[in-house]
Design a protein around this motif. Sequence first.
Motif, PDB file in Angstrom:
ATOM      1  N   LEU A  73      60.551  25.496  23.699  1.00 43.56           N
ATOM      2  CA  LEU A  73      61.295  25.199  22.486  1.00 43.56           C
ATOM      3  C   LEU A  73      60.529  25.720  21.279  1.00 43.56           C
ATOM      4  O   LEU A  73      59.319  25.500  21.164  1.00 43.56           O
ATOM      5  CB  LEU A  73      61.513  23.688  22.357  1.00 43.56           C
ATOM      6  N   ARG A  75      60.625  27.044  16.920  1.00 47.16           N
ATOM      7  CA  ARG A  75      61.230  27.198  15.603  1.00 47.16           C
ATOM      8  C   ARG A  75      60.691  28.492  14.998  1.00 47.16           C
ATOM      9  O   ARG A  75      59.770  29.106  15.532  1.00 47.16           O
ATOM     10  CB  ARG A  75      60.896  26.005  14.713  1.00 47.16           C
ATOM     11  N   GLU A  99      65.521  26.889  18.027  1.00 47.68           N
ATOM     12  CA  GLU A  99      66.144  25.639  17.576  1.00 47.68           C
ATOM     13  C   GLU A  99      67.642  25.808  17.345  1.00 47.68           C
ATOM     14  O   GLU A  99      68.418  24.863  17.542  1.00 47.68           O
ATOM     15  CB  GLU A  99      65.456  25.171  16.292  1.00 47.68           C
ATOM     16  N   TRP A 102      69.557  24.660  20.433  1.00 48.94           N
ATOM     17  CA  TRP A 102      69.337  23.354  21.043  1.00 48.94           C
ATOM     18  C   TRP A 102      70.627  22.537  21.124  1.00 48.94           C
ATOM     19  O   TRP A 102      70.856  21.829  22.115  1.00 48.94           O
ATOM     20  CB  TRP A 102      68.280  22.573  20.254  1.00 48.94           C
ATOM     21  N   GLN A 128      62.560  15.890  22.539  1.00 48.16           N
ATOM     22  CA  GLN A 128      63.644  16.826  22.790  1.00 48.16           C
ATOM     23  C   GLN A 128      63.885  16.979  24.288  1.00 48.16           C
ATOM     24  O   GLN A 128      62.957  17.279  25.044  1.00 48.16           O
ATOM     25  CB  GLN A 128      63.317  18.199  22.180  1.00 48.16           C
TER      26      GLN A 128
END
Length: 334
Positions: A73, A75, A99, A102, A128
Amino acid sequence: MKWYIDWLTVRGVNLLIPHAFYYSLEGPRSGERPPDVGPGSIWWPHYRLWADYMARLCALMAKGEYRADIAVLCRNRDLHAEAVAPLFQTQKSFEYLPESLWADCKEKKGQLICGKRVYHAVIGPAEQFASVPHTAEEIAPDVLCDAPQPDLRVASLICQGAPCWLLVNEGETPIETRITFPTVQPLGQYDLWNDRAYRLDAASAIRLERRESLLVFACSAKEWKALPDAPRLPAVSPRFSLEREEPEAIRKVYTAQLPPQAGDCLLTVEAEEMAELYVNGVLCGAAFWPPLRFVIPHALTGGEAAHLELRVTGSLANRYGRPVPFGLKLDENG
């Protein structure tokens, strides 16, 4: 440049765009871009070798289906370099999941599903996708090596319905290891630089020299039988001596005599930067990174003693910037 091309490709890049190929390096252009690209480059006469290699890699990564069990994951500007380093070093493929995607993901039976992708582990914030394991410890590597190989990078793909694995040596020393691939099918190997395919003996060790890549692919028994065996060429070590220097061309020329050979043979030398080998006055090949390897065809020697001329050209930094040593390491090669 070879290291960077492989570095990008094995990480999933499928389109390489060489650029800033200036026709002239006069004036301020000499410092705007590295001179080692375009028509001003020392290797421009051999650029077809680079272009073909990049084209093969781009076709492989664009047409192949990349396989990964781990989602990282991320950003913007946060790619978790420290977290993914162990994945690279243990040959565990992963994909970055930005992101922005997601919200499109869902959890199901301990897995993370994003479109057609299914991940069995997640690297990222614990809150998450909490039902999915947040560790890669239980994820099997793409391939199994008989000893840890932290410099070996692997991209696992499906190409034309067959599993294949792109192997890249990102280290500064050779890798030699037995590798177990997750398939019961026969295996072939494809030399992407030289455009040659051979059988692969699954019981034998695989050797990747510094800066070397290799595509291993599964095939049918019929396809395997149609492949030739990988050549085992005798190595030759003629004694080179410096014959002349050509400062304007940033070049050093070495010569040697090759004794009669019964067939093709392999010459390996240590030199910086680019080397071109001439056999009896005929260009035999060019090499760009050490160890520099040349296959000398029997057709060029005719089984007779042959005159070898090795032209080693240095970096253009010697002309436009700080001097960079170049030439043949005679203490190791003659």
